[in-house]
Design a protein around this motif. Structure first.
Motif, PDB file in Angstrom:
ATOM      1  N   VAL A   5       0.856  -1.178   0.000  1.00  0.00           N
ATOM      2  CA  VAL A   5       0.000   0.000   0.000  1.00  0.00           C
ATOM      3  C   VAL A   5       0.892   1.228   0.000  1.00  0.00           C
ATOM      4  CG1 VAL A   5      -1.701   1.302   1.338  1.00  0.00           C
ATOM      5  CG2 VAL A   5      -1.823  -1.185   1.258  1.00  0.00           C
ATOM      6  N   LEU A   7       0.744   5.549   0.338  1.00  0.00           N
ATOM      7  CA  LEU A   7      -0.050   6.720   0.715  1.00  0.00           C
ATOM      8  C   LEU A   7       0.497   7.930  -0.032  1.00  0.00           C
ATOM      9  CD1 LEU A   7      -0.232   6.160   4.574  1.00  0.00           C
ATOM     10  CD2 LEU A   7      -1.865   5.437   2.821  1.00  0.00           C
ATOM     11  N   HIS A   8      -0.404   8.697  -0.650  1.00  0.00           N
ATOM     12  CA  HIS A   8      -0.005   9.858  -1.429  1.00  0.00           C
ATOM     13  C   HIS A   8      -0.761  11.089  -0.940  1.00  0.00           C
ATOM     14  CE1 HIS A   8       2.109   7.418  -4.450  1.00  0.00           C
ATOM     15  NE2 HIS A   8       1.112   6.569  -4.315  1.00  0.00           N
ATOM     16  N   ASP A   9      -0.048  12.168  -0.726  1.00  0.00           N
ATOM     17  CA  ASP A   9      -0.684  13.424  -0.326  1.00  0.00           C
ATOM     18  C   ASP A   9      -1.279  14.155  -1.526  1.00  0.00           C
ATOM     19  OD1 ASP A   9      -0.021  13.114   2.360  1.00  0.00           O
ATOM     20  OD2 ASP A   9       1.896  14.129   2.122  1.00  0.00           O
ATOM     21  N   GLY A  12      -5.446  13.266  -3.910  1.00  0.00           N
ATOM     22  CA  GLY A  12      -6.548  12.689  -3.154  1.00  0.00           C
ATOM     23  C   GLY A  12      -7.791  13.555  -3.131  1.00  0.00           C
ATOM     24  N   VAL A  44      -5.804  12.090   1.929  1.00  0.00           N
ATOM     25  CA  VAL A  44      -4.757  11.134   1.601  1.00  0.00           C
ATOM     26  C   VAL A  44      -5.327  10.104   0.635  1.00  0.00           C
ATOM     27  CG1 VAL A  44      -3.248   9.330   2.510  1.00  0.00           C
ATOM     28  CG2 VAL A  44      -3.579  11.444   3.797  1.00  0.00           C
ATOM     29  N   ARG A  45      -4.604   9.867  -0.454  1.00  0.00           N
ATOM     30  CA  ARG A  45      -4.994   8.869  -1.449  1.00  0.00           C
ATOM     31  C   ARG A  45      -4.255   7.576  -1.131  1.00  0.00           C
ATOM     32  NH1 ARG A  45      -2.876   8.031  -6.874  1.00  0.00           N
ATOM     33  NH2 ARG A  45      -1.454   9.721  -6.375  1.00  0.00           N
ATOM     34  N   ILE A  46      -5.002   6.494  -1.001  1.00  0.00           N
ATOM     35  CA  ILE A  46      -4.428   5.185  -0.689  1.00  0.00           C
ATOM     36  C   ILE A  46      -4.431   4.356  -1.967  1.00  0.00           C
ATOM     37  CG2 ILE A  46      -4.662   3.090   0.683  1.00  0.00           C
ATOM     38  CD1 ILE A  46      -6.243   4.812   2.723  1.00  0.00           C
ATOM     39  N   VAL A  48      -3.471   0.708  -3.552  1.00  0.00           N
ATOM     40  CA  VAL A  48      -3.179  -0.686  -3.232  1.00  0.00           C
ATOM     41  C   VAL A  48      -2.572  -1.346  -4.469  1.00  0.00           C
ATOM     42  CG1 VAL A  48      -4.163  -2.887  -2.507  1.00  0.00           C
ATOM     43  CG2 VAL A  48      -5.106  -0.746  -1.614  1.00  0.00           C
TER      44      VAL A  48
END
Length: 58
Positions: A5, A7-9, A12, A44-46, A48
């Motif tokens: 996974v 996480l992107h700031d 999002g 926050v964009r998750i 996967v």
């Protein structure tokens, strides 16, 4: 599902706003408020990256 996974700031809030406009009734002031807060505060964009996907029947 198994995988990593990330996480992107970035991106999002824009993605959340586009999805809200697609699936929500944006004439509802509460929905507009959520969308506007996301654009100001950020989300926050998750992402996967699945490596293994198991399917089970019931």
């Amino acid at each position: 599902m198994e995988g990593s996974v990330a996480l992107h700031d970035q991106g999002g809030a824009e993605l959340a706003a586009r999805l809200a406009e697609r699936y929500w009734d944006m004439s509802d002031p509460n929905h507009q408020k959520f969308r506007d807060e996301w654009l100001v505060r950020g989300v926050v964009r998750i992402v996967v990256h699945p490596e293994v996907v198991n399917r089970f029947s019931v």
